[in-house]
Design a protein around this motif. Structure first.
Motif, PDB file in Angstrom:
ATOM      1  N   ILE A 209       0.830  -1.201   0.000  1.00  0.00           N
ATOM      2  CA  ILE A 209       0.000   0.000   0.000  1.00  0.00           C
ATOM      3  C   ILE A 209       0.867   1.254   0.000  1.00  0.00           C
ATOM      4  CG2 ILE A 209      -0.197  -0.019   2.515  1.00  0.00           C
ATOM      5  CD1 ILE A 209      -2.803   1.288  -0.019  1.00  0.00           C
ATOM      6  N   GLN A 210       2.094   1.141   0.537  1.00  0.00           N
ATOM      7  CA  GLN A 210       2.983   2.302   0.536  1.00  0.00           C
ATOM      8  C   GLN A 210       3.325   2.757  -0.877  1.00  0.00           C
ATOM      9  OE1 GLN A 210       6.888   1.425   2.159  1.00  0.00           O
ATOM     10  NE2 GLN A 210       6.800  -0.683   1.394  1.00  0.00           N
ATOM     11  N   LEU A 211       3.174   1.853  -1.863  1.00  0.00           N
ATOM     12  CA  LEU A 211       3.413   2.210  -3.258  1.00  0.00           C
ATOM     13  C   LEU A 211       2.131   2.647  -3.967  1.00  0.00           C
ATOM     14  CD1 LEU A 211       5.778  -0.751  -4.215  1.00  0.00           C
ATOM     15  CD2 LEU A 211       6.409   1.562  -3.488  1.00  0.00           C
ATOM     16  N   GLY A 212       1.018   2.562  -3.242  1.00  0.00           N
ATOM     17  CA  GLY A 212      -0.221   3.071  -3.791  1.00  0.00           C
ATOM     18  C   GLY A 212      -1.319   2.037  -3.924  1.00  0.00           C
ATOM     19  N   ASP A 213      -2.546   2.506  -3.777  1.00  0.00           N
ATOM     20  CA  ASP A 213      -3.764   1.748  -4.063  1.00  0.00           C
ATOM     21  C   ASP A 213      -4.107   2.079  -5.507  1.00  0.00           C
ATOM     22  OD1 ASP A 213      -6.271   0.665  -4.240  1.00  0.00           O
ATOM     23  OD2 ASP A 213      -7.108   1.708  -2.518  1.00  0.00           O
ATOM     24  N   LYS A 214      -3.895   1.123  -6.406  1.00  0.00           N
ATOM     25  CA  LYS A 214      -3.962   1.394  -7.844  1.00  0.00           C
ATOM     26  C   LYS A 214      -5.395   1.323  -8.361  1.00  0.00           C
ATOM     27  CE  LYS A 214      -1.036  -1.955  -8.398  1.00  0.00           C
ATOM     28  NZ  LYS A 214      -0.153  -3.001  -8.986  1.00  0.00           N
ATOM     29  N   ARG A 215      -5.809   2.321  -9.116  1.00  0.00           N
ATOM     30  CA  ARG A 215      -7.079   2.283  -9.836  1.00  0.00           C
ATOM     31  C   ARG A 215      -6.781   1.911 -11.292  1.00  0.00           C
ATOM     32  NH1 ARG A 215     -12.003   4.467  -9.364  1.00  0.00           N
ATOM     33  NH2 ARG A 215     -11.904   3.299  -7.401  1.00  0.00           N
ATOM     34  N   ILE A 216      -7.326   0.765 -11.696  1.00  0.00           N
ATOM     35  CA  ILE A 216      -7.178   0.258 -13.059  1.00  0.00           C
ATOM     36  C   ILE A 216      -8.522   0.394 -13.745  1.00  0.00           C
ATOM     37  CG2 ILE A 216      -6.595  -1.747 -14.478  1.00  0.00           C
ATOM     38  CD1 ILE A 216      -5.076  -2.829 -11.949  1.00  0.00           C
ATOM     39  N   LEU A 217      -8.601   1.177 -14.802  1.00  0.00           N
ATOM     40  CA  LEU A 217      -9.865   1.429 -15.493  1.00  0.00           C
ATOM     41  C   LEU A 217     -10.053   0.451 -16.646  1.00  0.00           C
ATOM     42  CD1 LEU A 217      -9.718   5.327 -15.579  1.00  0.00           C
ATOM     43  CD2 LEU A 217     -11.294   3.941 -14.216  1.00  0.00           C
ATOM     44  N   LEU A 218     -11.248  -0.142 -16.709  1.00  0.00           N
ATOM     45  CA  LEU A 218     -11.654  -0.981 -17.829  1.00  0.00           C
ATOM     46  C   LEU A 218     -12.760  -0.257 -18.568  1.00  0.00           C
ATOM     47  CD1 LEU A 218     -11.959  -4.427 -15.986  1.00  0.00           C
ATOM     48  CD2 LEU A 218      -9.911  -3.404 -17.015  1.00  0.00           C
ATOM     49  N   ILE A 219     -12.596  -0.068 -19.872  1.00  0.00           N
ATOM     50  CA  ILE A 219     -13.578   0.653 -20.683  1.00  0.00           C
ATOM     51  C   ILE A 219     -13.934  -0.202 -21.888  1.00  0.00           C
ATOM     52  CG2 ILE A 219     -14.023   2.706 -22.071  1.00  0.00           C
ATOM     53  CD1 ILE A 219     -12.125   4.260 -20.262  1.00  0.00           C
ATOM     54  N   GLY A 220     -15.206  -0.558 -21.980  1.00  0.00           N
ATOM     55  CA  GLY A 220     -15.642  -1.372 -23.110  1.00  0.00           C
ATOM     56  C   GLY A 220     -14.897  -2.685 -23.220  1.00  0.00           C
ATOM     57  N   GLY A 221     -14.518  -3.260 -22.088  1.00  0.00           N
ATOM     58  CA  GLY A 221     -13.813  -4.540 -22.092  1.00  0.00           C
ATOM     59  C   GLY A 221     -12.327  -4.443 -22.348  1.00  0.00           C
ATOM     60  N   GLN A 222     -11.773  -3.222 -22.333  1.00  0.00           N
ATOM     61  CA  GLN A 222     -10.343  -3.027 -22.555  1.00  0.00           C
ATOM     62  C   GLN A 222      -9.751  -2.182 -21.428  1.00  0.00           C
ATOM     63  OE1 GLN A 222      -8.583  -4.468 -25.019  1.00  0.00           O
ATOM     64  NE2 GLN A 222     -10.472  -5.437 -25.778  1.00  0.00           N
ATOM     65  N   PRO A 223      -8.530  -2.494 -20.989  1.00  0.00           N
ATOM     66  CA  PRO A 223      -7.929  -1.686 -19.932  1.00  0.00           C
ATOM     67  C   PRO A 223      -7.309  -0.404 -20.470  1.00  0.00           C
ATOM     68  CG  PRO A 223      -6.443  -3.469 -20.533  1.00  0.00           C
ATOM     69  CD  PRO A 223      -7.704  -3.668 -21.347  1.00  0.00           C
ATOM     70  N   VAL A 224      -7.447   0.670 -19.713  1.00  0.00           N
ATOM     71  CA  VAL A 224      -6.640   1.864 -19.941  1.00  0.00           C
ATOM     72  C   VAL A 224      -5.194   1.479 -19.625  1.00  0.00           C
ATOM     73  CG1 VAL A 224      -6.172   4.208 -19.089  1.00  0.00           C
ATOM     74  CG2 VAL A 224      -8.544   3.433 -19.440  1.00  0.00           C
ATOM     75  N   PRO A 225      -4.221   1.877 -20.446  1.00  0.00           N
ATOM     76  CA  PRO A 225      -2.847   1.383 -20.245  1.00  0.00           C
ATOM     77  C   PRO A 225      -2.128   1.946 -19.021  1.00  0.00           C
ATOM     78  CG  PRO A 225      -2.931   2.913 -22.092  1.00  0.00           C
ATOM     79  CD  PRO A 225      -4.349   2.649 -21.695  1.00  0.00           C
ATOM     80  N   TYR A 226      -2.758   2.874 -18.324  1.00  0.00           N
ATOM     81  CA  TYR A 226      -2.154   3.448 -17.119  1.00  0.00           C
ATOM     82  C   TYR A 226      -3.106   3.266 -15.940  1.00  0.00           C
ATOM     83  CZ  TYR A 226       0.848   5.841 -20.485  1.00  0.00           C
ATOM     84  OH  TYR A 226       1.717   6.128 -21.512  1.00  0.00           O
ATOM     85  N   SER A 227      -2.542   3.019 -14.782  1.00  0.00           N
ATOM     86  CA  SER A 227      -3.317   3.053 -13.545  1.00  0.00           C
ATOM     87  C   SER A 227      -3.006   4.356 -12.823  1.00  0.00           C
ATOM     88  CB  SER A 227      -2.961   1.867 -12.647  1.00  0.00           C
ATOM     89  OG  SER A 227      -1.649   2.014 -12.110  1.00  0.00           O
TER      90      SER A 227
END
Length: 319
Positions: A209-227
């Motif tokens: 958690i010290q490196l972050g709680d990552k938000r990974i976005l999925l749009i239309g069944g595909q991931p955004v390449p950045y969290s």
């Protein structure tokens, strides 16, 4: 397209960080007509589901992300939800009975009138943002959900260092860490469970958690390449931006990509156009489907146009 946003009042938007605003701005750039209402404005008339909606336009210099006012709206007027090309459910939690009622009304509009609602109302209801991880146990750290105090105490004794949180919280509210000494464990269990009346989630503490709680976005069944890694500040254990976390955009790791590749097609097939996965280290911790955020931070830090990807996916879904 005519797009209806079911959301919090426009007057309360903080556009410099609001993902719904980013969607609106991209839709307006493409020439689409924007409308807004709140869940309280939805009504079933015995036939149609309609809402008192305001048509609005975005005004001012788009480069000024802190401008106010940022929109001009017409007077509210009733319209059937079937009249819109797309209805976007973007109301922020809490996920209470009024939120559930709003999804039931949107369900009626979908089933009886052919309204196009995103995310699909039934899918929102079917995916508890905390409990949905249970469908994908291969990605989940040791976790317990119960309202039994004895089970929670035994889980702490086994794991030594745990996080406890309510199942309906948001923005890091009600999240507690209990270390091996068990300090205040009983009081925390009593408070979160309301003396055994409500279920609580306990998870093994993940040091990453010290490196972050990552938000990974999925749009239309595909991931955004950045969290967006939301990094706790000071003595905080919570990385949530609402709790003062610092947001840092970063490329998806190999594990992030594995999680996204597994979940994305499953969730998209259920009518979830936009999903926000939360991950700490290598572990999936939440599946957010109500009003996922972090568009603006990723866009500003990386230049990747998340809003354009979303509107592209919406156009594809509407046909």
């Amino acid at each position: 397209m005519d797009i209806l946003f079911v959301a919090d009042p426009l007057e309360r938007f903080q556009i410099y960080k609001d993902s719904t605003y980013a969607m609106m701005a991209e839709a307006a750039r493409r020439g689409y007509t924007l409308h807004a209402c709140e869940p309280a404005h939805l009504a079933w008339t015995g036939g149609d589901v309609e809402a008192n909606v305001r048509r609005f336009t975005i005004t001012g210099n788009p480069a000024d992300a802190r401008r106010s006012p940022w929109f001009v709206a017409q007077a509210a007027a009733p319209r059937s939800l079937k009249d819109f090309s797309a209805v976007l459910m973007r109301k922020d939690p809490p996920f209470d009975m009024e939120y559930v009622t709003a999804t039931w009304l949107l369900d009626l509009a979908e089933r009886n009138q052919g309204a196009r609602v995103f995310n699909k109302p039934q899918a929102i209801r079917d995916h508890s943002e905390k409990l949905a991880i249970g469908e994908f146990p291969q990605f989940v750290a040791p976790t317990l959900v119960t309202r039994d105090a004895a089970r929670l105490r035994a889980f702490h004794a086994e794991q030594g260092d745990i996080i406890l949180k309510p199942l309906d919280g948001m923005g890091g509210m009600g999240v507690f860490r209990v270390k091996a000494d068990g300090m205040n464990l009983g009081s925390i269990i009593e408070m979160l469970s309301q003396d055994g009346a409500r279920s609580v989630m306990a998870q093994k503490f993940i040091p990453e958690i010290q490196l972050g709680d990552k938000r990974i976005l999925l749009i239309g069944g595909q991931p955004v390449p950045y969290s967006l890694a939301r990094i706790p500040q000071g003595n905080e254990v919570r990385g949530n931006l609402a709790a003062g976390g610092l947001g840092r955009a970063q490329p998806l790791t190999a594990r992030d990509q594995e999680i996204a590749a597994t979940l994305a097609p499953v969730l998209a097939a259920r009518g979830l156009l936009l999903v926000g996965l939360d991950a700490i280290g290598d572990w999936l911790t939440e599946v957010n489907v109500t009003s996922p955020t972090c568009f603006r931070e990723i866009m500003e830090q990386t230049g990747f146009d998340v809003a354009a990807m979303f509107i592209d996916a919406l156009e594809g879904a509407v046909g």
